[in-house]
Structures are given as C-alpha cells and as structure tokens.
Write a protein that holds these residues in place. Structure first.
Motif, PDB file in Angstrom:
ATOM      1  N   LEU A   5       0.850  -1.185   0.000  1.00 48.14           N
ATOM      2  CA  LEU A   5       0.000   0.000   0.000  1.00 48.14           C
ATOM      3  C   LEU A   5       0.889   1.239   0.000  1.00 48.14           C
ATOM      4  O   LEU A   5       1.745   1.394   0.878  1.00 48.14           O
ATOM      5  CB  LEU A   5      -0.911  -0.002   1.219  1.00 48.14           C
ATOM      6  N   ALA A   6       0.677   2.125  -0.983  1.00 46.84           N
ATOM      7  CA  ALA A   6       1.479   3.344  -1.109  1.00 46.84           C
ATOM      8  C   ALA A   6       0.651   4.559  -0.714  1.00 46.84           C
ATOM      9  O   ALA A   6      -0.582   4.534  -0.713  1.00 46.84           O
ATOM     10  CB  ALA A   6       1.993   3.497  -2.535  1.00 46.84           C
ATOM     11  N   ARG A   7       1.351   5.639  -0.410  1.00 42.86           N
ATOM     12  CA  ARG A   7       0.716   6.920  -0.098  1.00 42.86           C
ATOM     13  C   ARG A   7       1.667   8.029  -0.495  1.00 42.86           C
ATOM     14  O   ARG A   7       2.835   7.773  -0.828  1.00 42.86           O
ATOM     15  CB  ARG A   7       0.384   7.038   1.388  1.00 42.86           C
ATOM     16  N   CYS A   8       1.179   9.269  -0.467  1.00 47.03           N
ATOM     17  CA  CYS A   8       2.056  10.402  -0.718  1.00 47.03           C
ATOM     18  C   CYS A   8       1.797  11.481   0.310  1.00 47.03           C
ATOM     19  O   CYS A   8       0.785  11.475   1.014  1.00 47.03           O
ATOM     20  CB  CYS A   8       1.883  10.948  -2.133  1.00 47.03           C
ATOM     21  N   SER A   9       2.744  12.384   0.436  1.00 47.05           N
ATOM     22  CA  SER A   9       2.635  13.520   1.337  1.00 47.05           C
ATOM     23  C   SER A   9       3.157  14.738   0.587  1.00 47.05           C
ATOM     24  O   SER A   9       4.177  14.654  -0.110  1.00 47.05           O
ATOM     25  CB  SER A   9       3.449  13.292   2.607  1.00 47.05           C
ATOM     26  N   CYS A  10       2.455  15.876   0.706  1.00 50.61           N
ATOM     27  CA  CYS A  10       2.806  17.063  -0.065  1.00 50.61           C
ATOM     28  C   CYS A  10       3.372  18.157   0.835  1.00 50.61           C
ATOM     29  O   CYS A  10       2.869  18.386   1.933  1.00 50.61           O
ATOM     30  CB  CYS A  10       1.587  17.577  -0.814  1.00 50.61           C
ATOM     31  N   ILE A  11       4.413  18.787   0.355  1.00 54.50           N
ATOM     32  CA  ILE A  11       5.079  19.869   1.084  1.00 54.50           C
ATOM     33  C   ILE A  11       5.183  21.075   0.163  1.00 54.50           C
ATOM     34  O   ILE A  11       5.507  20.932  -1.026  1.00 54.50           O
ATOM     35  CB  ILE A  11       6.483  19.434   1.553  1.00 54.50           C
ATOM     36  N   ALA A  22       5.799   7.028  -0.517  1.00 50.35           N
ATOM     37  CA  ALA A  22       6.308   5.913   0.285  1.00 50.35           C
ATOM     38  C   ALA A  22       5.255   4.817   0.296  1.00 50.35           C
ATOM     39  O   ALA A  22       4.077   5.050  -0.016  1.00 50.35           O
ATOM     40  CB  ALA A  22       6.632   6.351   1.708  1.00 50.35           C
ATOM     41  N   GLY A  23       5.660   3.620   0.675  1.00 47.66           N
ATOM     42  CA  GLY A  23       4.727   2.501   0.761  1.00 47.66           C
ATOM     43  C   GLY A  23       5.241   1.457   1.727  1.00 47.66           C
ATOM     44  O   GLY A  23       6.370   1.544   2.226  1.00 47.66           O
TER      45      GLY A  23
END
Length: 357
Positions: A122-128, A328-329
C-alpha cells in the motif's frame, strides 16, 4: 528541449550527467521493448499513456565530483539555459492523507484476511510546499551528502516532469565476471522488512516472512533465465535512518541475452506490489487512492558506456517549482497493524523530508 538524468551510484565520489539535447526521450509501451536498447531508463510502476516508459538517449555524458556538484552543474556549458520540467500538481489537505490511508488500509487488509493475497503493498504520498523553490541541483547535492549508501538520481523530462530519488534497492545490475567466457554476470536483490536503524536490530516474524516472500519470488523468477544463481542472505542492511532485510542474487546470462524480457519478469517485484503478483498489481491499480506514477517503478543507465545499474524508484518525490509530492509505501500481511504501517511510511517519507529541510 533537453532532458536530463543525473545520478550517483552508492559509495561513489562522482556523479554522472546524461543529457539528451535532441528531441524528447523515446516512449515505450512494454518493458520487453527494452531488448537491445541503450540509454537511461525511467519506468513507472504501471506503464500507461500518461506515464510511459521513458528512454533517454544521451548525446552528452559527463562526470562531476560530488563535492559542490550543484555549483559545477550550474556553471556547466552543456546545461546553459536548461529549464526543469513540471507536471500538474494538486495539494491535498494533510488530514485527507491520513483519511485516504485509513480507507485504503481497510480495503487492502480485508483482502488479506479473506486470503486473496499473501502480501500486498500500500502506497501513499505527502505534499510539502516551501515559500521559495529550491534548486533541484542543490537538493540532489544534499541527497548525495546525506545518503552515501544509496543510489541518488535527478531526472527531468517533458513527459514525466522532475523527480528526485534516493533508493537502496537494486533491480538489475551488471557486474564484472571473474570468468568472462561464461557469459554476462548480473545482480539483483530482495529487499523487504523495515525498522528504525540501530546497532542491535530485532526482526519480527512479520518482517522475516515478508522478506522471504520476496526472496522466494526472485529466485523462482531468475530460474527461468539462468541455471547459475547464487543467493546470499538474508542480512540486515542500512538505508538512511532505516534498516531492511536483504538477500543478494548473483547470476549469469548467456551472451546476447536480451534484458527486456527479464525486466518484464522482475518488475514489479513483491517488494513493491504483492503476491500473487498479477492479482495484487491489478488490485492496486483499481483501488489505491494515490496514482503512483514513477514511484515504485525503476530507473538507471542501461548499457551506456558499459554501465547497467537499474534501481527501484523508492524514497522519491516529484518536484513542481516550490511544491513537492513525496511517496512511500509498505508491505501488508495478514498480521499487519494500521498504525504501525502508517508510522513505517512516515519514517520512509522522512528520507526526502530531510533533504528539503
């Protein structure tokens, strides 16, 4: 309209710039089309019209010392007037990131409990967002300084945008044979299991099983291409602030063997996809909230000046002026815990967060 691939191999003191100044990188629909190709490969998790396999065919190849590489690149005549490419960007709220992960985890975990998969990633993202954009060359230099054990790359193309990567995972690497007459020597690895790095790492049964799934798959896949395979591991390896379990596979291929079919078989491995591979791959494409694009694909030089160093695109981010999308995952098994898995992705995202500090 120039495209670039800038990379530094693990433990190297120099960086390599590959610049294509004429035309755009070639787009490919299938990995098998890489047979007999040369260039810098930038492949997505799942090839699609809006995320194609890209092959840069460099007409300029230069090396630069890692020390002060950003300044050297800024002064390079070959890069005079170069502009980084940016793709479209939408910034989700941080609360939505956690909510989407919860919904995805619940969906993925239910499939594990029902026995549809032995493992699924399972992947995800984070925004900066930063007040001012930072030079991608400076970010590349910072990543090289922080992570000497990892493959560091900066790729910018009109089709894919601009991506910075710091990854520990070899997909396929050509190594010098001790006996050249016996065929070409290659290496790949099985990398899975993640904990915070310490001098006394303790591995849970879940991490050990996850790594074994990946290693078994890699061996079974390689046996279709080679009868001369040596496995070494598993052992603990460090990647930035994290530790992983790793097994190395060294194998020979007959001279003239085309690599596209092998890459098609290896990618995506259970380390970024799951088991059974094809079922997990299709489920991810249908159900994961975050389009992975080039995250968990692979990249690197393919038979350029004798070099083949292809790495899985982990710990990466896409760059959009002063906005950054980090990916990331983590691998889920039937005994996974949501909060622990979320914390693991947070630790992995820190690899790129530290570069942006």
């Amino acid at each position: 309209m120039s495209s670039i691939a800038l990379f530094r191999l693990p433990h190297a003191d120099a960086c390599t710039l590959m610049l294509q100044t004429k035309g755009e990188p070639q787009t490919l629909e299938r990995l098998s089309m890489l047979d007999d190709c040369r260039g810098y490969v930038f492949a997505p998790f799942a090839p699609a019209p809006d995320n194609p396999i890209l092959l840069l065919r460099p007409d300029v190849v230069q090396t630069f010392p890692c020390e002060n590489v950003a300044q050297s690149l800024a002064a390079s005549a070959a890069l005079s007037g170069f502009q980084f490419f940016c793709s479209a960007f939408q910034q989700p709220q941080s609360l939505a990131e956690r909510m989407h992960y919860h919904l995805d985890f619940s969906n993925f975990y239910a499939q594990l409990c029902e026995g549809a998969f032995r493992k699924i990633v399972l992947a995800r993202c984070s925004c900066i967002e930063k007040p001012e954009p930072q030079s991608p060359f400076v970010l590349f230099q910072e990543a090289c300084a922080r992570y000497p054990r990892m493959f560091i790359s900066l790729v910018s193309t009109p089709q894919g945008g601009t991506w910075l990567t710091a990854t520990p995972e070899v997909l396929l690497e050509k190594v010098s044979p001790k006996e050249p007459q016996q065929g070409c020597c290659f290496k790949t690895i099985a990398l899975a299991g993640t904990v915070d790095y310490s001098d006394d790492v303790k591995w849970s049964e879940k991490n050990i099983r996850e790594q074994r799934y990946v290693a078994t798959y890699m061996m079974e896949t390689l046996e279709h291409f080679s009868s001369d395979i040596v496995e070494d591991g598993p052992y603990t390896t460090r990647a930035a602030n994290l530790a992983h379990l790793r097994s190395d596979f060294n194998f020979r291929l007959p001279d003239g063997h085309r690599l596209g079919s092998l890459l098609h078989a290896l990618h995506p491995s259970p380390a970024v996809c799951g088991l059974p591979k094809h079922d997990a791959f299709n489920f991810i494409l249908r159900n994961e909230s975050v389009p992975r694009r080039y995250y968990s694909g692979f990249q690197g030089p393919l038979d350029v000046e004798g070099m083949t160093h292809l790495y899985v695109s982990l710990r990466c981010m896409s760059i959009h002026h002063n906005r950054y999308r980090l990916y990331a995952g983590g691998g889920l098994l039937s005994d996974s815990d949501e909060e622990s898995e979320w914390n693991e992705t947070e630790a992995k995202l820190n690899t790129m967060r530290y570069v942006l500090e």
